[in-house]
Design a protein around this motif. Structure first.
Motif, short mmCIF file in Angstrom:
data_model
loop_
_atom_site.label_atom_id
_atom_site.label_comp_id
_atom_site.label_asym_id
_atom_site.label_seq_id
_atom_site.Cartn_x
_atom_site.Cartn_y
_atom_site.Cartn_z
N GLN A 42 0.84 -1.20 0.00
CA GLN A 42 0.00 0.00 0.00
C GLN A 42 0.88 1.26 0.00
O GLN A 42 2.00 1.24 0.52
CB GLN A 42 -0.91 -0.01 1.22
N PRO A 43 0.39 2.37 -0.58
CA PRO A 43 1.21 3.60 -0.67
C PRO A 43 1.24 4.37 0.65
O PRO A 43 0.86 5.54 0.71
CB PRO A 43 0.51 4.38 -1.78
N HIS A 44 1.68 3.70 1.70
CA HIS A 44 1.76 4.28 3.03
C HIS A 44 3.04 3.79 3.70
O HIS A 44 3.65 2.81 3.26
CB HIS A 44 0.55 3.87 3.87
N VAL A 45 3.43 4.47 4.76
CA VAL A 45 4.56 4.04 5.58
C VAL A 45 4.00 3.18 6.71
O VAL A 45 3.33 3.69 7.61
CB VAL A 45 5.32 5.24 6.16
N TYR A 46 4.25 1.87 6.66
CA TYR A 46 3.69 0.96 7.64
C TYR A 46 4.39 -0.39 7.56
O TYR A 46 5.19 -0.64 6.65
CB TYR A 46 2.19 0.75 7.38
N SER A 47 4.10 -1.25 8.52
CA SER A 47 4.61 -2.62 8.51
C SER A 47 3.43 -3.55 8.31
O SER A 47 2.51 -3.56 9.14
CB SER A 47 5.31 -2.93 9.84
N PRO A 48 3.38 -4.32 7.23
CA PRO A 48 2.19 -5.14 6.96
C PRO A 48 2.04 -6.29 7.95
O PRO A 48 3.03 -6.89 8.39
CB PRO A 48 2.44 -5.68 5.54
N LEU A 49 0.81 -6.58 8.31
CA LEU A 49 0.47 -7.72 9.14
C LEU A 49 -0.35 -8.68 8.28
O LEU A 49 -1.57 -8.64 8.27
CB LEU A 49 -0.32 -7.28 10.37
N VAL A 50 0.35 -9.50 7.52
CA VAL A 50 -0.28 -10.40 6.56
C VAL A 50 0.17 -11.82 6.88
O VAL A 50 1.27 -12.24 6.50
CB VAL A 50 0.10 -10.03 5.10
N PRO A 51 -0.63 -12.59 7.59
CA PRO A 51 -0.23 -13.95 8.00
C PRO A 51 -0.17 -14.89 6.81
O PRO A 51 -0.90 -14.74 5.83
CB PRO A 51 -1.33 -14.36 8.98
N ARG A 52 0.72 -15.86 6.93
CA ARG A 52 0.84 -16.90 5.91
C ARG A 52 0.11 -18.15 6.36
O ARG A 52 -0.05 -18.40 7.55
CB ARG A 52 2.32 -17.20 5.64
N GLY A 53 -0.31 -18.94 5.41
CA GLY A 53 -1.01 -20.18 5.75
C GLY A 53 -1.20 -21.01 4.50
O GLY A 53 -0.60 -20.77 3.46
N GLY A 54 -2.06 -21.99 4.60
CA GLY A 54 -2.30 -22.90 3.49
C GLY A 54 -2.69 -24.26 4.02
O GLY A 54 -2.46 -24.59 5.19
N ASP A 55 -3.27 -25.07 3.15
CA ASP A 55 -3.78 -26.36 3.58
C ASP A 55 -2.73 -27.24 4.22
O ASP A 55 -2.98 -27.90 5.23
CB ASP A 55 -4.40 -27.09 2.38
N ASN A 56 -1.51 -27.28 3.68
CA ASN A 56 -0.52 -28.20 4.23
C ASN A 56 0.13 -27.66 5.50
O ASN A 56 0.88 -28.37 6.16
CB ASN A 56 0.56 -28.50 3.19
N SER A 57 -0.15 -26.43 5.84
CA SER A 57 0.39 -25.87 7.07
C SER A 57 -0.53 -26.11 8.26
O SER A 57 -0.13 -25.94 9.41
CB SER A 57 0.61 -24.36 6.91
N GLY A 58 -1.78 -26.48 7.96
CA GLY A 58 -2.74 -26.64 9.04
C GLY A 58 -3.17 -25.31 9.63
O GLY A 58 -3.63 -25.25 10.77
N LYS B 248 -3.26 -28.56 14.87
CA LYS B 248 -1.85 -28.81 15.18
C LYS B 248 -1.23 -29.70 14.11
O LYS B 248 -1.79 -30.72 13.73
CB LYS B 248 -1.72 -29.47 16.55
N LYS B 249 -0.06 -29.29 13.63
CA LYS B 249 0.61 -30.06 12.59
C LYS B 249 1.22 -31.31 13.20
O LYS B 249 2.06 -31.23 14.10
CB LYS B 249 1.70 -29.21 11.92
N ARG B 250 0.81 -32.48 12.68
CA ARG B 250 1.29 -33.75 13.23
C ARG B 250 1.88 -34.64 12.16
O ARG B 250 1.96 -35.86 12.33
CB ARG B 250 0.16 -34.47 13.95
N GLY B 251 2.30 -34.07 11.05
CA GLY B 251 2.90 -34.84 9.98
C GLY B 251 3.36 -33.93 8.86
O GLY B 251 3.11 -32.72 8.87
#
Length: 317
Positions: A231-247, A305-308
């Motif tokens: 974004q055209p602003h001065v900031y630190s993004p808070l954008v979490p990562r994830g996905g099906d294999n991450s649980g 919880k990731k168990r594999g």
């Protein structure tokens, strides 16, 4: 003497009135402390915890492969404390106020009640800060036991300080030229018959007669910025990562009126232990002088919880 030095997209008269307002001695602001904010994060209503299914994992080693399961849950996490306040340096969160002193072009604040035909009417300005919620550390800790999710939000980290974003926050450049700012009905906050303000341009200036609605609008704008990249602003993004294999299934960026992306908990004034999206009813009786407000931004997560190494499948919404 305090004054504003900024290229404002409002009338010269309105800007002068705001500058004169900022020079006047401000009343003593109400404040909220870190222990109070941490205590508010224990709200079960805002947490909205639910077991929604299971995850099935494939775990392999040199001795073969096994199938393991873990529960799948969903709940909200307090990620940010978003403060919207009248005068630069007067953040109502006591321990954080020192992070946003008057700086460079970020001087003063206030509002204007100037009424000129074809010009801005009742222009108000709010400084806005978005800081990592100190109560988030508790949820990160209990996530190690596999019964809850964690958030990448770092307690006390400044994700957005409007004093550091003075050009965009005080001018609306370049977002005043975006389609969202020019086309009526796009990205509006409020409900039919009670529209509070457009989200764009995401600046500290709002043409609004109601101070609570002004503060809520700037808080929503700050959350909109922080939860997106580039974004055209001065900031630190808070954008979490994830996905099906991450649980781990994080929320989408904050969108006004959409509880599937966020909820707000009012901290100041009149702290509550409940959450909602704007409009939240606070506009009916919450007008303060000085106009300093703070909310917790809660965001929804789904996880197991990731168990594999491989997530075979999961159940639940």
């Amino acid at each position: 003497m305090r004054r504003i030095r900024t290229p404002l997209p409002v009338t010269l008269v309105a800007a002068l009135v705001i500058g004169l307002t900022s020079m006047m001695p401000a009343p003593q602001a109400r404040a909220i402390t870190t222990p109070e904010i941490i205590a508010s994060s224990l709200s079960t209503e805002c947490l909205d915890y639910e077991v929604i299914g299971i995850c099935v994992w494939l775990r392999c080693s040199s001795f073969g492969c096994t199938v393991r399961t873990s529960i799948r849950v969903k709940h909200y996490i307090p990620e940010l404390v978003v403060s919207s306040y009248e005068n630069t340096g007067d953040n109502p969160w006591t321990e954080i106020a020192m992070l946003s002193p008057p700086l460079g072009d970020a001087l003063g604040g206030g509002s204007s009640d100037v009424r000129v035909a074809h010009e801005h009417v009742n222009t108000r300005f709010k400084n806005t800060d978005a800081i990592g919620h100190p109560g988030g550390a508790f949820y990160d800790f209990i996530s190690n036991f596999g019964w809850s999710c964690d958030s990448p939000a770092v307690p006390f980290k400044p994700y957005f300080l409007s004093t550091l974003d003075a050009l965009a926050w005080r001018s609306g450049i370049p977002e005043m030229a975006y389609p969202e700012a020019l086309i009526p009905g796009r990205r509006e906050m409020g409900t039919l018959g009670d529209l509070w303000s457009p989200i764009y341009p995401r600046s500290g200036f709002v043409s609004q007669t109601h101070d609570y609605k002004t503060a809520a609008t700037t808080a929503q704008r700050a959350a909109d910025i922080v939860t997106r990249r580039g974004q055209p602003h001065v900031y630190s993004p808070l954008v979490p990562r994830g996905g099906d294999n991450s649980g781990r299934w994080p929320p989408d960026p904050v969108m006004e009126g959409d509880a599937s992306t966020h909820k707000w908990q009012r901290l100041e004034p009149d702290k509550t232990m409940s959450c909602s999206i704007f409009p939240d009813g606070g506009e009916n009786n919450l007008l303060r002088d000085p106009g300093d407000y703070a909310w917790t931004l809660w965001r929804p997560y789904r996880c197991c919880k990731k168990r594999g190494k491989k997530l075979l499948f999961f159940t639940g919404g």
